[in-house]
Write a protein that holds these residues in place. Structure first.
Motif, mmCIF file in Angstrom:
data_model
loop_
_atom_site.group_PDB
_atom_site.id
_atom_site.type_symbol
_atom_site.label_atom_id
_atom_site.label_comp_id
_atom_site.label_asym_id
_atom_site.label_seq_id
_atom_site.Cartn_x
_atom_site.Cartn_y
_atom_site.Cartn_z
ATOM 1 N N LEU A 106 0.849 -1.190 0.000
ATOM 2 C CA LEU A 106 0.000 0.000 0.000
ATOM 3 C C LEU A 106 0.883 1.239 0.000
ATOM 4 O O LEU A 106 2.064 1.166 0.353
ATOM 5 C CB LEU A 106 -0.907 0.007 1.240
ATOM 6 N N LYS A 107 0.315 2.359 -0.343
ATOM 7 C CA LYS A 107 1.078 3.604 -0.280
ATOM 8 C C LYS A 107 1.206 3.978 1.188
ATOM 9 O O LYS A 107 0.216 4.099 1.902
ATOM 10 C CB LYS A 107 0.375 4.702 -1.057
ATOM 11 N N GLY A 108 2.418 4.139 1.629
ATOM 12 C CA GLY A 108 2.661 4.437 3.038
ATOM 13 C C GLY A 108 2.944 3.161 3.812
ATOM 14 O O GLY A 108 2.729 2.048 3.343
ATOM 15 N N ARG A 109 3.434 3.338 5.010
ATOM 16 C CA ARG A 109 3.820 2.200 5.847
ATOM 17 C C ARG A 109 2.600 1.653 6.590
ATOM 18 O O ARG A 109 1.925 2.380 7.316
ATOM 19 C CB ARG A 109 4.890 2.642 6.839
#
Length: 122
Positions: A106-109
């Motif tokens: 996903l975008k981001g952690r």
């Protein structure tokens, strides 16, 4: 007096190729599985006998088999585990199977995404 027993397998880690996107099925990822099952105590005295209880080693083996079957959805993975557990241990009253995908793409952690299937058989 009716007694219930809960047996669990917590955070069992597997490498598998589940995922909706083709890249996920090629690269694979790490997953954790937690299973909790409750059942009526089958015998007045278990006598420390593994054959008279739900064996969490069997839960791990079932999970390992199911994790090898590539699926697109975590719901399908968790349901497959639940179905096989219930087929082998039909005396289970309640079952929860949680499957988490570690570090999903996903975008981001994001530490994990997950799904839990609940079965109330009795």
């Amino acid at each position: 007096m009716k007694q219930m027993i809960k047996v669990g397998l917590y955070g069992a880690e597997f490498f598998a190729r589940h995922g909706y996107y083709h890249e996920e099925q090629i690269l694979g990822n790490y997953f954790t599985v937690t299973i909790e099952a409750t059942f009526d105590q089958q015998h007045p005295d278990l006598n420390d006998d593994l054959e008279r209880t739900l064996n969490y080693e069997h839960l791990h083996q079932i999970t390992g088999r199911q994790m090898k079957e590539v699926k697109q959805l975590l719901e399908s993975v968790a349901q497959g585990i639940a179905d096989e557990v219930m087929a082998q241990f039909p005396y289970i009253n309640n079952l929860a199977v949680e499957v988490k995908k570690l570090n999903p793409p996903l975008k981001g952690r994001v530490a994990a995404s997950g799904v839990t299937v609940y079965v109330n058989a009795g």
